[in-house]
Design a protein around this motif. Structure first.
Motif, short mmCIF file in Angstrom:
data_model
loop_
_atom_site.label_atom_id
_atom_site.label_comp_id
_atom_site.label_asym_id
_atom_site.label_seq_id
_atom_site.Cartn_x
_atom_site.Cartn_y
_atom_site.Cartn_z
N UNK A 166 7.63 84.64 40.76
CA UNK A 166 7.08 83.32 40.40
C UNK A 166 6.30 82.65 41.52
N UNK A 167 6.32 83.21 42.73
CA UNK A 167 5.55 82.61 43.82
C UNK A 167 5.41 83.60 44.96
N UNK A 168 4.34 83.43 45.75
CA UNK A 168 4.18 84.24 46.96
C UNK A 168 3.50 83.41 48.04
N UNK A 169 3.81 83.72 49.28
CA UNK A 169 3.23 83.00 50.42
C UNK A 169 2.67 84.03 51.39
N UNK A 170 1.35 84.27 51.35
CA UNK A 170 0.74 85.24 52.27
C UNK A 170 0.52 84.65 53.66
N UNK A 171 0.65 85.48 54.68
CA UNK A 171 0.37 85.07 56.05
C UNK A 171 -0.55 86.12 56.69
N UNK A 172 -0.67 86.09 58.03
CA UNK A 172 -1.56 87.04 58.71
C UNK A 172 -1.17 88.49 58.43
N UNK A 173 0.10 88.83 58.61
CA UNK A 173 0.53 90.23 58.57
C UNK A 173 1.62 90.50 57.53
N UNK A 174 1.97 89.51 56.75
CA UNK A 174 3.05 89.70 55.78
C UNK A 174 2.86 88.77 54.59
N UNK A 175 3.70 88.99 53.59
CA UNK A 175 3.70 88.10 52.43
C UNK A 175 5.14 87.97 51.94
N UNK A 176 5.57 86.75 51.70
CA UNK A 176 6.91 86.51 51.17
C UNK A 176 6.81 86.33 49.66
N UNK A 177 7.62 87.11 48.95
CA UNK A 177 7.59 87.12 47.49
C UNK A 177 8.88 86.50 46.96
N UNK A 178 8.72 85.49 46.11
CA UNK A 178 9.87 84.82 45.50
C UNK A 178 10.04 85.33 44.07
N UNK A 179 11.29 85.69 43.72
CA UNK A 179 11.53 86.29 42.41
C UNK A 179 12.85 85.79 41.82
N UNK A 180 12.98 86.01 40.53
CA UNK A 180 14.20 85.65 39.82
C UNK A 180 15.10 86.89 39.75
N UNK A 181 16.21 86.91 40.50
CA UNK A 181 17.07 88.10 40.51
C UNK A 181 17.73 88.39 39.17
N UNK A 182 17.72 87.43 38.22
CA UNK A 182 18.26 87.68 36.88
C UNK A 182 17.25 88.40 36.00
N UNK A 183 16.00 88.45 36.48
CA UNK A 183 14.94 89.13 35.73
C UNK A 183 14.62 90.49 36.33
N UNK A 184 14.57 90.55 37.66
CA UNK A 184 14.25 91.80 38.35
C UNK A 184 15.08 91.90 39.62
N UNK A 185 15.61 93.07 39.88
CA UNK A 185 16.41 93.29 41.09
C UNK A 185 15.50 93.47 42.29
N UNK A 186 16.05 93.24 43.46
CA UNK A 186 15.27 93.40 44.69
C UNK A 186 14.79 94.85 44.82
N UNK A 187 15.66 95.81 44.54
CA UNK A 187 15.30 97.22 44.67
C UNK A 187 14.14 97.59 43.73
#
Length: 232
Positions: free
Chosen positions: A44-65
């Motif tokens: 549902x959201x992402x925050x890109x930076x210079x060398x990385x991107x943080x991805x926000x997700x709903x763990x009840x919809x999709x697992x981290x793996x």
């Protein structure tokens, strides 16, 4: 792909680290991933930076793996052919007098005269690697080493909206009045951030900025229109 690392950020976010080094190719891959994350259900959201991107997700919809597998699959589909035309925003800057309170210091630190600093500063298409610090503050890459300058020893408590400065190896635009420690060499009349617009921020990561000089009279007469060019 072997260089990519996944760093857990609690139970509903993960940071995808591409590299420790800031470069254009890494940033292209980050932007490509960011533009395709909406295809992954549960993100549902992402925050890109210079060398990385943080991805926000709903763990009840999709697992981290499962999310990590989908992210790797997406990254593997990236090719140079995925690049689209680049948008270049032509930003006018007044480098005169009170608009450029640190110009004399920059000239002293670089050994260049004012005209040389301006010529160098306006001769590059700066890639917007990321936005941050303030809404619409562009972190730009590609500044000429000849005009690199250290930040101020003591930051200012108030910098005017539109101020254009140099901080170390970077240059940028202050979209709002705020404290700041970069050396100010000019000011733009362009409102790069306007919350009343449909798109409050003028540009986005992956776009480019090209500065061009204007006089103080042209600054005062500026009509708000910004020219945008598209190039391959």
């Amino acid at each position: 792909m072997d260089d990519i690392k996944f760093l857990s950020c609690g139970d509903s976010a993960v940071t995808v680290e591409f590299s420790k080094e800031i470069n254009e190719e890494t940033n292209k891959k980050i932007r490509f991933l960011a533009s395709n994350l909406s295809k992954i259900k549960g993100v549902f959201e992402s925050v890109p930076t210079f060398c990385s991107i943080t991805v926000y997700f709903d763990p009840f919809v999709i697992s981290k793996a499962r999310l990590e597998k989908k992210i790797l699959r997406c990254i593997s589909s990236y090719t140079e052919g995925n690049d689209s035309k680049k948008r270049i925003f032509l930003i006018p800057v007044c480098y005169e007098g009170d608009f450029a309170p640190d110009m004399e210091d920059v000239c002293s630190l670089t050994g260049l005269c004012r005209d040389e600093v301006i010529k160098i500063h306006t001769s590059t298409d700066y890639l917007i690697y990321m936005l941050g610090f303030l809404p619409g503050f562009p972190y730009l890459g590609g500044m000429d080493k000849r005009i690199e300058c250290p930040r101020l020893d003591t930051p200012r408590t108030l910098i005017p909206e539109g101020a254009v400065g140099i901080g170390g190896k970077q240059t940028g635009i202050y979209p709002l009045a705020s404290p700041g420690g970069w050396r100010l060499i000019g000011r733009t009349p362009v409102k790069v951030y306007d919350p009343t617009r449909d798109e409050p921020i003028l540009y986005k990561a992956g776009d480019c900025i090209r500065f061009y000089p204007i006089t103080s009279a042209e600054f005062e007469a500026f009509d708000g229109r910004v020219e945008v060019k598209e190039e391959m």
